[in-house]
Write a protein that holds these residues in place. Structure first.
Motif, short mmCIF file in Angstrom:
data_model
loop_
_atom_site.label_atom_id
_atom_site.label_comp_id
_atom_site.label_asym_id
_atom_site.label_seq_id
_atom_site.Cartn_x
_atom_site.Cartn_y
_atom_site.Cartn_z
N LEU B 134 0.83 -1.21 0.00
CA LEU B 134 0.00 0.00 0.00
C LEU B 134 0.86 1.25 0.00
O LEU B 134 0.58 2.22 -0.73
CB LEU B 134 -0.93 -0.01 1.22
N SER B 135 1.94 1.24 0.79
CA SER B 135 2.77 2.45 0.84
C SER B 135 3.48 2.67 -0.49
O SER B 135 3.63 3.83 -0.93
CB SER B 135 3.77 2.36 1.99
N ILE B 136 3.88 1.59 -1.18
CA ILE B 136 4.50 1.76 -2.50
C ILE B 136 3.49 2.36 -3.48
O ILE B 136 3.80 3.29 -4.23
CB ILE B 136 5.03 0.40 -3.01
N VAL B 137 2.25 1.85 -3.44
CA VAL B 137 1.21 2.37 -4.34
C VAL B 137 0.99 3.86 -4.07
O VAL B 137 0.93 4.68 -5.00
CB VAL B 137 -0.10 1.58 -4.17
N VAL B 138 0.88 4.22 -2.79
CA VAL B 138 0.63 5.62 -2.44
C VAL B 138 1.80 6.49 -2.89
O VAL B 138 1.62 7.59 -3.44
CB VAL B 138 0.38 5.76 -0.93
N ALA B 139 3.03 5.99 -2.70
CA ALA B 139 4.20 6.77 -3.11
C ALA B 139 4.21 6.97 -4.62
O ALA B 139 4.49 8.09 -5.10
CB ALA B 139 5.48 6.04 -2.66
N VAL B 140 3.89 5.92 -5.37
CA VAL B 140 3.87 6.04 -6.84
C VAL B 140 2.82 7.07 -7.26
O VAL B 140 3.07 7.92 -8.13
CB VAL B 140 3.59 4.66 -7.47
N VAL B 141 1.63 7.00 -6.64
CA VAL B 141 0.57 7.95 -6.98
C VAL B 141 1.02 9.38 -6.66
O VAL B 141 0.81 10.31 -7.45
CB VAL B 141 -0.73 7.61 -6.22
N ALA B 142 1.70 9.55 -5.51
CA ALA B 142 2.15 10.89 -5.13
C ALA B 142 3.17 11.43 -6.13
O ALA B 142 3.09 12.59 -6.56
CB ALA B 142 2.77 10.85 -3.73
N VAL B 143 4.13 10.59 -6.53
CA VAL B 143 5.13 11.02 -7.52
C VAL B 143 4.44 11.38 -8.83
O VAL B 143 4.77 12.39 -9.47
CB VAL B 143 6.19 9.91 -7.72
N ALA B 144 3.48 10.55 -9.24
CA ALA B 144 2.75 10.83 -10.49
C ALA B 144 2.05 12.18 -10.40
O ALA B 144 2.06 12.96 -11.37
CB ALA B 144 1.74 9.72 -10.76
N MET B 145 1.46 12.49 -9.23
CA MET B 145 0.76 13.76 -9.08
C MET B 145 1.75 14.93 -9.18
O MET B 145 1.45 15.94 -9.80
CB MET B 145 0.02 13.83 -7.74
N VAL B 146 2.94 14.77 -8.56
CA VAL B 146 3.95 15.82 -8.64
C VAL B 146 4.32 16.07 -10.10
O VAL B 146 4.40 17.23 -10.56
CB VAL B 146 5.19 15.42 -7.80
N VAL B 147 4.53 14.99 -10.85
CA VAL B 147 4.89 15.12 -12.26
C VAL B 147 3.78 15.83 -13.02
O VAL B 147 4.03 16.75 -13.81
CB VAL B 147 5.19 13.73 -12.88
N VAL B 148 2.54 15.43 -12.76
CA VAL B 148 1.40 16.05 -13.45
C VAL B 148 1.34 17.53 -13.16
O VAL B 148 1.17 18.37 -14.06
CB VAL B 148 0.08 15.34 -13.05
N VAL B 149 1.51 17.88 -11.87
CA VAL B 149 1.42 19.29 -11.48
C VAL B 149 2.54 20.09 -12.14
O VAL B 149 2.32 21.16 -12.71
CB VAL B 149 1.48 19.43 -9.94
N LEU B 150 3.78 19.55 -12.08
CA LEU B 150 4.93 20.26 -12.68
C LEU B 150 4.74 20.41 -14.19
O LEU B 150 5.00 21.47 -14.75
CB LEU B 150 6.23 19.51 -12.37
N ALA B 151 4.26 19.35 -14.84
CA ALA B 151 4.05 19.40 -16.28
C ALA B 151 3.00 20.45 -16.64
O ALA B 151 3.16 21.23 -17.57
CB ALA B 151 3.63 18.02 -16.80
N GLY B 152 1.93 20.49 -15.83
CA GLY B 152 0.88 21.46 -16.08
C GLY B 152 1.38 22.90 -15.85
O GLY B 152 1.01 23.82 -16.57
N TRP B 153 2.26 23.03 -14.88
CA TRP B 153 2.81 24.34 -14.54
C TRP B 153 3.71 24.85 -15.66
O TRP B 153 3.64 26.02 -16.06
CB TRP B 153 3.62 24.17 -13.24
N ALA B 154 4.58 23.92 -16.15
CA ALA B 154 5.54 24.31 -17.19
C ALA B 154 4.82 24.54 -18.51
O ALA B 154 5.18 25.42 -19.29
CB ALA B 154 6.61 23.22 -17.35
N GLY B 155 3.79 23.72 -18.81
CA GLY B 155 3.14 23.78 -20.11
C GLY B 155 2.13 24.82 -20.20
O GLY B 155 1.50 25.57 -19.87
#
Lengths: 119, 155
Positions: B134-155
């Motif tokens: 569960l903690s690995i899944v949550v960590a992966v989701v969190a990293v994915a959200m960071v990437v999405v936010v940064l990508a949206g910010w840059a783009g």
């Protein structure tokens, strides 16, 4: 294991050493869980009535409310059982598997409602 | 007990022994499901443990149930508060969170029954790899959200 228990007195005297913190902590854990289920139920109601109240939305909303009430009932019974002051020789009743299963079934049914709403 | 046995079986995945181990695990799970609704059966085994241990087990169960409720609430929140997300992403993320919530709650009651039984029999508490997963899944989701936010910010 028997740190707080006097020899020869079984669990009875242990209740004096640990006069109610364990039942109280468990009771508060139930309250926290009730709060979490309330948040989930509020989100469910918001999702089901979002964008106008369709008949299907109202049915799902009512179902979520019933599930929330079911959870509340389990929690209330358990909290009352833990709150009733046990005598010196008695220990608080252990959680019945049926109650645990009922709480989990309410949670799972709420998730199923959510899946129906999302798709 | 069950968890360690399962871990040993998994090393030889595909072999007849692994298949047998899987069948044993399924049978064990079905037996546990029966125990959810038959508390007398749990109570008939072994001796009653110190009530404080039972209450601690109950609090652990409730903590897992809160985690499950939070995941379900997160599923609702993704669906409701991320309208700009693409349909596939929104539905996929919401359903993943809801599925995680369902798994978490079912696992909560199963683990509670197993711990209760182990305490009555005086065995070791069951080992479990679920928290790590569960903690690995949550960590992966969190990293994915960071990437999405940064990508949206840059783009």
């Amino acid at each position: 294991m028997t740190d707080g228990l006097d020899d020869g007195a079984g669990g009875g005297q242990g209740a004096v050493r640990d006069p109610g913190l364990q039942p109280e902590r468990t009771r508060l854990a139930w309250r926290r869980t009730t709060l979490s289920s309330t948040v989930a139920a509020v989100l469910a109601v918001r999702a089901s009535l979002h964008g106008g109240a369709s008949p299907a939305g109202i049915v799902v909303c009512a179902l979520c409310c019933v599930l929330w009430l079911g959870f509340l009932r389990v929690a209330h019974l358990r909290i009352r059982a833990l709150a009733s002051e046990p005598g010196p020789a008695r220990v608080p009743p252990v959680l019945a598997a049926r109650q645990a299963a009922a709480a989990v079934l309410c949670t799972v049914a709420l998730a199923v409602c959510a899946a129906v709403l999302v798709v | 007990m069950d968890g360690t046995a399962g871990g040993r079986d998994r090393q030889g995945a595909g072999s007849p022994a692994a298949g047998l181990g899987r069948v044993v695990r399924v049978i064990d799970f079905v037996r546990n499901v029966r125990l959810w609704f038959a508390p007398e059966e749990v109570r008939r085994e072994g001796h009653t443990p110190d009530y404080r241990f039972s209450l601690a087990n109950e609090r652990t169960f409730l903590a897992w149930l809160r985690t499950a409720l939070a995941l379900i609430g997160g599923g609702f929140a993704v669906d409701q508060f991320l309208p700009d997300l693409g349909w596939t992403w929104r539905i996929g993320l919401a359903l993943a969170l809801l599925a995680a919530g369902v798994l978490c709650s079912l696992r909560a009651v199963n683990h509670w029954v197993r711990c209760e039984r182990a305490m009555r029999r005086g065995e070791d508490l069951p080992a479990s790899r679920f928290p790590a997963l569960l903690s690995i899944v949550v960590a992966v989701v969190a990293v994915a959200m960071v990437v999405v936010v940064l990508a949206g910010w840059a783009g």
